[in-house]
Scaffold this motif. Structure first.
Motif, PDB file in Angstrom:
ATOM      1  N   SER A 167     -10.986 -57.649  -0.451  1.00  0.00           N
ATOM      2  CA  SER A 167     -12.032 -58.521  -0.467  1.00  0.00           C
ATOM      3  C   SER A 167     -13.289 -58.080   0.098  1.00  0.00           C
ATOM      4  O   SER A 167     -14.363 -58.594  -0.241  1.00  0.00           O
ATOM      5  CB  SER A 167     -11.735 -59.775   0.659  1.00  0.00           C
ATOM      6  N   GLY A 168     -13.414 -56.833   0.863  1.00  0.00           N
ATOM      7  CA  GLY A 168     -14.649 -56.534   1.443  1.00  0.00           C
ATOM      8  C   GLY A 168     -14.945 -57.504   2.918  1.00  0.00           C
ATOM      9  O   GLY A 168     -16.024 -57.127   3.211  1.00  0.00           O
ATOM     10  N   SER A 169     -14.308 -58.033   3.099  1.00  0.00           N
ATOM     11  CA  SER A 169     -14.553 -58.979   4.276  1.00  0.00           C
ATOM     12  C   SER A 169     -13.870 -58.914   5.697  1.00  0.00           C
ATOM     13  O   SER A 169     -12.617 -58.859   5.653  1.00  0.00           O
ATOM     14  CB  SER A 169     -14.286 -60.643   3.762  1.00  0.00           C
ATOM     15  N   PRO A 170     -14.549 -58.727   6.403  1.00  0.00           N
ATOM     16  CA  PRO A 170     -14.015 -58.306   7.787  1.00  0.00           C
ATOM     17  C   PRO A 170     -13.184 -59.499   8.542  1.00  0.00           C
ATOM     18  O   PRO A 170     -12.137 -59.458   9.043  1.00  0.00           O
ATOM     19  CB  PRO A 170     -15.231 -57.988   8.869  1.00  0.00           C
ATOM     20  N   LEU A 171     -13.618 -60.572   8.039  1.00  0.00           N
ATOM     21  CA  LEU A 171     -12.935 -61.948   8.342  1.00  0.00           C
ATOM     22  C   LEU A 171     -11.436 -61.867   7.806  1.00  0.00           C
ATOM     23  O   LEU A 171     -10.555 -62.178   8.511  1.00  0.00           O
ATOM     24  CB  LEU A 171     -13.671 -63.235   8.066  1.00  0.00           C
ATOM     25  N   VAL A 172     -11.604 -61.717   6.406  1.00  0.00           N
ATOM     26  CA  VAL A 172     -10.139 -61.867   5.844  1.00  0.00           C
ATOM     27  C   VAL A 172      -9.367 -60.576   6.415  1.00  0.00           C
ATOM     28  O   VAL A 172      -8.315 -60.674   6.489  1.00  0.00           O
ATOM     29  CB  VAL A 172     -10.584 -61.665   4.269  1.00  0.00           C
ATOM     30  N   ALA A 173      -9.980 -59.583   6.538  1.00  0.00           N
ATOM     31  CA  ALA A 173      -9.304 -58.214   7.171  1.00  0.00           C
ATOM     32  C   ALA A 173      -8.578 -58.928   8.368  1.00  0.00           C
ATOM     33  O   ALA A 173      -7.238 -58.490   8.658  1.00  0.00           O
ATOM     34  CB  ALA A 173     -10.089 -57.008   7.298  1.00  0.00           C
ATOM     35  N   GLU A 174      -9.418 -59.560   9.421  1.00  0.00           N
ATOM     36  CA  GLU A 174      -8.779 -59.795  10.545  1.00  0.00           C
ATOM     37  C   GLU A 174      -7.508 -60.808  10.429  1.00  0.00           C
ATOM     38  O   GLU A 174      -6.607 -60.852  11.156  1.00  0.00           O
ATOM     39  CB  GLU A 174      -9.950 -60.426  11.493  1.00  0.00           C
ATOM     40  N   ILE A 175      -7.693 -61.676   9.192  1.00  0.00           N
ATOM     41  CA  ILE A 175      -6.766 -62.839   9.295  1.00  0.00           C
ATOM     42  C   ILE A 175      -5.412 -61.866   8.824  1.00  0.00           C
ATOM     43  O   ILE A 175      -4.306 -62.460   9.168  1.00  0.00           O
ATOM     44  CB  ILE A 175      -7.189 -63.604   8.174  1.00  0.00           C
ATOM     45  N   CYS A 176      -5.467 -61.129   7.880  1.00  0.00           N
ATOM     46  CA  CYS A 176      -4.370 -60.330   7.321  1.00  0.00           C
ATOM     47  C   CYS A 176      -3.813 -59.274   8.498  1.00  0.00           C
ATOM     48  O   CYS A 176      -2.557 -59.201   8.561  1.00  0.00           O
ATOM     49  CB  CYS A 176      -4.836 -59.483   6.340  1.00  0.00           C
ATOM     50  N   ALA A 177      -4.578 -58.871   9.412  1.00  0.00           N
ATOM     51  CA  ALA A 177      -4.289 -58.250  10.440  1.00  0.00           C
ATOM     52  C   ALA A 177      -3.174 -58.953  11.501  1.00  0.00           C
ATOM     53  O   ALA A 177      -2.297 -58.332  12.070  1.00  0.00           O
ATOM     54  CB  ALA A 177      -5.220 -57.630  11.461  1.00  0.00           C
ATOM     55  N   GLY A 178      -3.619 -60.383  11.737  1.00  0.00           N
ATOM     56  CA  GLY A 178      -2.618 -61.172  12.245  1.00  0.00           C
ATOM     57  C   GLY A 178      -1.656 -61.630  11.897  1.00  0.00           C
ATOM     58  O   GLY A 178      -0.784 -62.384  12.285  1.00  0.00           O
ATOM     59  N   GLY A 179      -1.394 -61.169  10.742  1.00  0.00           N
ATOM     60  CA  GLY A 179      -0.202 -61.809   9.740  1.00  0.00           C
ATOM     61  C   GLY A 179       1.317 -61.355  10.188  1.00  0.00           C
ATOM     62  O   GLY A 179       2.270 -61.740   9.601  1.00  0.00           O
ATOM     63  N   GLY A 180       1.186 -59.989  10.876  1.00  0.00           N
ATOM     64  CA  GLY A 180       2.582 -59.691  11.344  1.00  0.00           C
ATOM     65  C   GLY A 180       3.225 -58.432  10.289  1.00  0.00           C
ATOM     66  O   GLY A 180       4.180 -58.017  10.708  1.00  0.00           O
ATOM     67  N   LEU A 181       2.423 -58.031   9.281  1.00  0.00           N
ATOM     68  CA  LEU A 181       2.981 -57.054   8.711  1.00  0.00           C
ATOM     69  C   LEU A 181       2.454 -55.725   9.600  1.00  0.00           C
ATOM     70  O   LEU A 181       1.991 -55.434  10.494  1.00  0.00           O
ATOM     71  CB  LEU A 181       2.090 -56.790   7.306  1.00  0.00           C
ATOM     72  N   ASP A 182       3.186 -54.576   9.093  1.00  0.00           N
ATOM     73  CA  ASP A 182       2.988 -53.249   9.596  1.00  0.00           C
ATOM     74  C   ASP A 182       1.604 -52.575   9.527  1.00  0.00           C
ATOM     75  O   ASP A 182       1.208 -51.685  10.413  1.00  0.00           O
ATOM     76  CB  ASP A 182       4.092 -52.204   9.308  1.00  0.00           C
ATOM     77  N   TRP A 183       0.990 -52.549   8.108  1.00  0.00           N
ATOM     78  CA  TRP A 183      -0.018 -51.791   8.135  1.00  0.00           C
ATOM     79  C   TRP A 183      -0.819 -52.441   6.966  1.00  0.00           C
ATOM     80  O   TRP A 183      -0.430 -53.426   6.093  1.00  0.00           O
ATOM     81  CB  TRP A 183       0.381 -50.409   7.477  1.00  0.00           C
ATOM     82  N   LEU A 184      -2.000 -52.247   6.732  1.00  0.00           N
ATOM     83  CA  LEU A 184      -3.112 -52.665   5.914  1.00  0.00           C
ATOM     84  C   LEU A 184      -3.857 -51.446   5.538  1.00  0.00           C
ATOM     85  O   LEU A 184      -4.118 -50.523   5.864  1.00  0.00           O
ATOM     86  CB  LEU A 184      -4.285 -53.634   6.682  1.00  0.00           C
ATOM     87  N   LEU A 185      -4.037 -51.641   3.863  1.00  0.00           N
ATOM     88  CA  LEU A 185      -4.910 -50.716   3.047  1.00  0.00           C
ATOM     89  C   LEU A 185      -6.181 -51.209   2.733  1.00  0.00           C
ATOM     90  O   LEU A 185      -6.394 -52.392   2.048  1.00  0.00           O
ATOM     91  CB  LEU A 185      -4.021 -50.370   2.050  1.00  0.00           C
ATOM     92  N   ILE A 186      -7.145 -50.846   3.496  1.00  0.00           N
ATOM     93  CA  ILE A 186      -8.621 -51.245   3.165  1.00  0.00           C
ATOM     94  C   ILE A 186      -9.015 -50.415   2.044  1.00  0.00           C
ATOM     95  O   ILE A 186      -9.041 -48.947   2.162  1.00  0.00           O
ATOM     96  CB  ILE A 186      -9.622 -51.018   4.554  1.00  0.00           C
ATOM     97  N   ASP A 187      -9.532 -50.775   0.881  1.00  0.00           N
ATOM     98  CA  ASP A 187      -9.798 -50.184  -0.510  1.00  0.00           C
ATOM     99  C   ASP A 187     -11.057 -49.894  -0.763  1.00  0.00           C
ATOM    100  O   ASP A 187     -11.758 -51.026  -0.597  1.00  0.00           O
ATOM    101  CB  ASP A 187      -8.763 -50.852  -1.364  1.00  0.00           C
ATOM    102  N   MET A 188     -11.554 -48.578  -0.826  1.00  0.00           N
ATOM    103  CA  MET A 188     -12.817 -48.449  -1.525  1.00  0.00           C
ATOM    104  C   MET A 188     -12.873 -48.243  -2.789  1.00  0.00           C
ATOM    105  O   MET A 188     -13.861 -48.028  -3.232  1.00  0.00           O
ATOM    106  CB  MET A 188     -13.203 -47.243  -0.577  1.00  0.00           C
ATOM    107  N   GLU A 189     -11.468 -48.001  -3.439  1.00  0.00           N
ATOM    108  CA  GLU A 189     -11.378 -47.517  -4.909  1.00  0.00           C
ATOM    109  C   GLU A 189     -11.726 -48.657  -5.896  1.00  0.00           C
ATOM    110  O   GLU A 189     -12.435 -48.305  -6.751  1.00  0.00           O
ATOM    111  CB  GLU A 189     -10.379 -46.786  -5.152  1.00  0.00           C
TER     112      GLU A 189
END
Length: 270
Positions: free
Chosen positions: A31-53
């Motif tokens: 999404s490009g959104s830090p807020l959405v990234a933070e929401i996802c980070a708190g979801g309990g998954l092991d890793w996140l891929l922040i995509d620039m491609e």
């Protein structure tokens, strides 16, 4: 005397994989959104891929997202848009500790990626740690001398030609894992949009076999839970099982399907 930090906060994906007793599940943040990234980070998954491609992300938005997820027990990975050594240097300098490089098609290309991610004499990453978040502006005293400990490099195999070189690519010193990309792999095979075609799945498994031969972890993108389960059964160490934008799109469609007459998902004027 300035305050010194050591070691760098948060693990690389290499370290997370080494410490895990099960495969790691993650999701794309597109999404490009830090807020959405933070929401996802708190979801309990092991890793996140922040995509620039394939996402609207530049250096500033990636920095904001890396900062936003730093408070959570999740390992961030940044997929750079290409193997450009300038971009790799900039992304590492802003504090990303694990990068995923797309479209790596050969052993020499993998070697060039590793060189771009490491300081001399091992590589050719430009030295600017005093100016960069990566070394916390020189507050991490051994950042330059222990640079290899601070960086993890994953390469993405996503063409049929690269599948044949998977073992050699994975075996490159400094490549910490390989990631199969079924979408582009399918396209390279004349099967665009058919990520679950048996021939594509067989090619992904050839990537797995090459990485296993080299003794490196291997992962894959699989949004279909049944396909993800099958790849996990094949020994995948890390998988991406969803994306922020896809979850939002499907959720919005589900609401429209539930509350609009006849399940209509478009409205006049749209």
């Amino acid at each position: 005397m300035p305050f010194r930090l050591n070691p760098v906060p948060g693990p690389t994906l290499r370290e997370t994989l080494a410490a895990a007793d099960r495969p790691l599940a993650g999701m794309w943040v597109c999404s490009g959104s830090p807020l959405v990234a933070e929401i996802c980070a708190g979801g309990g998954l092991d890793w996140l891929l922040i995509d620039m491609e394939h996402a609207p992300n530049g250096l500033e938005s990636v920095l904001a997202q890396v900062q936003a997820v730093a408070a959570y027990p999740v390992t961030p990975v940044v997929r750079v848009p290409s193997a450009d050594p300038v971009v790799i240097k900039q992304v590492l300098d802003l504090g990303a500790r694990t990068i995923l490089v797309p479209m790596v098609g050969s052993e020499p290309e993998a070697q060039a990626v590793v060189q771009a991610a490491h300081y001399p004499p091992r590589g050719r990453r430009g030295v600017g740690s005093a100016l960069a978040r990566s070394a916390r502006w020189n507050r991490i005293g051994d950042y330059l001398t222990a640079a290899a400990d601070h960086v993890s490099v994953l390469v993405q195999i996503e063409t049929l030609d690269a599948v044949g070189d998977a073992a050699a690519i994975a075996a490159v010193d400094g490549v910490d894992g390989v990631f199969a990309g079924p979408s582009d792999l399918a396209a390279s095979m004349g099967l665009i949009g058919q990520q679950t075609h048996p021939d594509v799945v067989a090619a992904v498994r050839r990537v797995f076999a090459g990485a296993k031969e080299a003794g490196k972890p291997f992962g894959v993108n699989a949004f279909d839970p049944a396909v993800a389960d099958a790849y996990l059964a094949d020994g995948a160490s890390f998988v991406l099982v969803g994306a922020d934008v896809a979850l939002l799109a499907r959720g919005a469609e589900a609401l429209a399907g539930r509350f609009l007459p006849g399940g209509v998902t478009t409205r006049p004027g749209y």
